[in-house]
Motif scaffolding. Sequence first.
Motif, PDB file in Angstrom:
ATOM      1  N   GLY A 190      44.514  19.307  59.342  1.00  0.00           N
ATOM      2  CA  GLY A 190      43.308  19.957  59.255  1.00  0.00           C
ATOM      3  C   GLY A 190      43.585  20.185  57.136  1.00  0.00           C
ATOM      4  N   ASP A 191      42.813  21.117  56.570  1.00  0.00           N
ATOM      5  CA  ASP A 191      43.438  21.550  55.607  1.00  0.00           C
ATOM      6  C   ASP A 191      43.416  23.176  56.111  1.00  0.00           C
ATOM      7  OD1 ASP A 191      44.236  22.400  52.882  1.00  0.00           O
ATOM      8  OD2 ASP A 191      42.387  21.735  51.720  1.00  0.00           O
ATOM      9  N   TYR A 192      44.321  23.441  56.278  1.00  0.00           N
ATOM     10  CA  TYR A 192      44.381  24.803  56.755  1.00  0.00           C
ATOM     11  C   TYR A 192      44.755  25.758  55.619  1.00  0.00           C
ATOM     12  CZ  TYR A 192      43.673  22.886  61.507  1.00  0.00           C
ATOM     13  OH  TYR A 192      43.379  22.101  62.755  1.00  0.00           O
ATOM     14  N   ASP A 193      45.274  24.952  54.293  1.00  0.00           N
ATOM     15  CA  ASP A 193      45.693  26.198  52.943  1.00  0.00           C
ATOM     16  C   ASP A 193      44.581  25.951  52.113  1.00  0.00           C
ATOM     17  OD1 ASP A 193      46.660  23.269  52.785  1.00  0.00           O
ATOM     18  OD2 ASP A 193      48.990  24.204  52.290  1.00  0.00           O
ATOM     19  N   GLY A 194      44.250  24.840  52.375  1.00  0.00           N
ATOM     20  CA  GLY A 194      42.364  24.774  51.105  1.00  0.00           C
ATOM     21  C   GLY A 194      43.048  23.735  49.846  1.00  0.00           C
TER      22      GLY A 194
ATOM     23  N   TRP B 188      50.103  24.631  66.139  1.00  0.00           N
ATOM     24  CA  TRP B 188      51.446  24.899  65.742  1.00  0.00           C
ATOM     25  C   TRP B 188      51.146  24.401  64.313  1.00  0.00           C
ATOM     26  CZ3 TRP B 188      55.224  28.666  66.595  1.00  0.00           C
ATOM     27  CH2 TRP B 188      55.325  28.359  67.998  1.00  0.00           C
ATOM     28  N   LEU B 189      50.963  25.262  62.803  1.00  0.00           N
ATOM     29  CA  LEU B 189      50.343  24.868  61.868  1.00  0.00           C
ATOM     30  C   LEU B 189      52.199  24.520  60.880  1.00  0.00           C
ATOM     31  CD1 LEU B 189      48.186  26.390  61.329  1.00  0.00           C
ATOM     32  CD2 LEU B 189      47.666  24.692  62.771  1.00  0.00           C
ATOM     33  N   LYS B 190      51.563  22.964  59.813  1.00  0.00           N
ATOM     34  CA  LYS B 190      53.073  23.156  59.274  1.00  0.00           C
ATOM     35  C   LYS B 190      52.316  22.718  57.573  1.00  0.00           C
ATOM     36  CE  LYS B 190      56.778  19.809  58.799  1.00  0.00           C
ATOM     37  NZ  LYS B 190      57.866  21.119  58.559  1.00  0.00           N
ATOM     38  N   PRO B 191      51.797  23.947  56.827  1.00  0.00           N
ATOM     39  CA  PRO B 191      50.958  23.303  55.515  1.00  0.00           C
ATOM     40  C   PRO B 191      51.816  22.847  54.802  1.00  0.00           C
ATOM     41  CG  PRO B 191      51.575  26.053  55.798  1.00  0.00           C
ATOM     42  CD  PRO B 191      52.555  25.205  57.589  1.00  0.00           C
TER      43      PRO B 191
ATOM     44  N   ALA C 153      54.515  26.304  52.333  1.00  0.00           N
ATOM     45  CA  ALA C 153      54.093  27.617  53.242  1.00  0.00           C
ATOM     46  C   ALA C 153      54.805  27.275  54.158  1.00  0.00           C
ATOM     47  CB  ALA C 153      52.573  28.118  52.569  1.00  0.00           C
ATOM     48  N   SER C 154      55.504  28.439  55.004  1.00  0.00           N
ATOM     49  CA  SER C 154      56.206  28.324  56.097  1.00  0.00           C
ATOM     50  C   SER C 154      55.237  28.270  57.365  1.00  0.00           C
ATOM     51  CB  SER C 154      57.103  29.642  56.700  1.00  0.00           C
ATOM     52  OG  SER C 154      57.934  29.823  55.597  1.00  0.00           O
ATOM     53  N   ALA C 155      56.136  26.511  58.208  1.00  0.00           N
ATOM     54  CA  ALA C 155      55.533  26.765  59.696  1.00  0.00           C
ATOM     55  C   ALA C 155      55.068  27.535  60.380  1.00  0.00           C
ATOM     56  CB  ALA C 155      55.810  25.602  60.049  1.00  0.00           C
ATOM     57  N   TYR C 156      53.727  27.936  61.168  1.00  0.00           N
ATOM     58  CA  TYR C 156      53.725  28.590  61.769  1.00  0.00           C
ATOM     59  C   TYR C 156      52.388  28.829  63.595  1.00  0.00           C
ATOM     60  CZ  TYR C 156      49.196  28.293  59.054  1.00  0.00           C
ATOM     61  OH  TYR C 156      47.635  28.428  59.235  1.00  0.00           O
ATOM     62  N   GLY C 157      52.919  29.364  63.923  1.00  0.00           N
ATOM     63  CA  GLY C 157      51.775  29.474  65.532  1.00  0.00           C
ATOM     64  C   GLY C 157      51.145  30.386  65.162  1.00  0.00           C
TER      65      GLY C 157
END
Length: 520
Positions: A475-479, A496-499, A503-507
């Motif tokens: 999905g487009d989590y960082d827009g 667990w998202l990898k933009p 930007a840094s990956a995060y959970g």
Amino acid sequence: MLIASEPVRKEDTMMADRRVLKTLLVIFSFCFFFVSAVKADPGVKFWAMDIGNYWVLNGVGTDSGGPWTYTRRFDVASIDTTTVPAVTTYKVTRSEDGVEDERDWYSFTSTEIRRWRTEFYSVDLAQWVTVTIDNGFKVGDMTQGPGGSWDDNCTGTFGGVAFTASVHSDVLAYENITTNLGTYKAYKIHRVITFLTGPTTGVVEDTTFHFVPSIGIIHYHRPPTGIDPEDQEEFLASMKISKPIFDRDSDTKADGKADIAIYDSSGGGWWIIPSSGDPAYGIGWGGTGFTPIPGDYDGDGITDIAIYQAGTGAWWIVPSSGVPAYGVGWGGTGFTPIPGDYDGDGKTDVAIYQASTGVWWIKPSSGAPAYGVGWGGAGFAPVPGDYDGDGKTDTAIYETSTGIWWIKPSSGISAYGMGWGGAGFTPVPGDYDGDGKTDTAIYETSTGIWWIKPSSGASAFGVGWGGTGFTPVPGDYDGDGRTDIAIYETSSGAWWLKPSSGASAYGIGWGGPGYVPVTK
């Protein structure tokens, strides 16, 4: 938001020379209407500049002849690599009251937007006129927030005549503003445009408007000036945001980023963490035997809560626009729900896929007759998406045994097949390169590797992110207009998202056994 500031009144009786001058001022005013998502999160687009998206604004003007109303629509038509040499631009068309009267070209970086060219129809000359902007012109700046300001200069030619102009912009506040579609948190911008040389000199615009990151201008007001005696105001009336993401920050707001959302398959509760930073919340709609099928069924740009009952084929939809919830009978045992915007009207359509026969049954929201398309069958999984970038969902299937994708574009070009995957791979289509087209992509469960084949023609690539026990939730989590690589761990409920923005990956912990991740 794509808006211009000076509609042409058909009953206008001004002299032709002043009319042409006002048209020129329209072009400049529109040029400066693109303002960045100031102080937005890194990587956020200025607005949803994706092919097939559109915005509609209702306006009212008041002059010596009294009040008059108008409607403007702006469509993101295509990505253009030829009109402006050596620059990739988005071509945007504008229509007023249903008649196309302007075309504009824009380019983007992570911190600014530039405008390079405008073509508009002159009523007085009865022909299209071209405006070029030397080296482009910065009309948006990502680096400024409330209390900030910037100054820019613009040079170019209008029908072969040279001009220069300047603009000063101040970011006044970050506040709520209510439109036809609901209430949004918006930046309040004040801008003054001054002509330095050209057909006139002095201040030609003194405007205040409200801007929402990832959407654009949702409201503006321009009082009269010495050049233009009209008072004008416009509000966002409708829009289409074509990104297939779950974006429901509230009943009245969407910010262009995918939200973290889960569905309780036993209790029927939807639990949502808005990407806007608003408090998490829950909605009860569903339960055992229901499948979540969110989508923008009312076309207001906000994801609606919806469920599908496999046993009966009933769709139950709760529109975010506030109209009453309703049900639609379309499907039943042996059918898979495949909602999408198949008619390109900005609303999600009710659609089903029958695995045994391979028939797609689509009920357009535009009111056109329902129809069926034969494309698939046993051993094929439906993978709908906008593979040709025309703003409509295409019928597409993935053959699990061979890994072949078979795509039938809605634009009318020939259907085609593409080998990408096979046994042990899960199809995860999305717009990973941000060109407005769905890319073929697969996820290998055993290794957690994502293999992506960009539609832009860039080299295919792989990314390690996941493995056994993880479900892909792209999905487009960082827009930023590109699909991000993301996974959901069923046992723990961790996302667990990898933009794609870098930007840094995060959970994020949200879910667990018994919960289904909801992405689109």
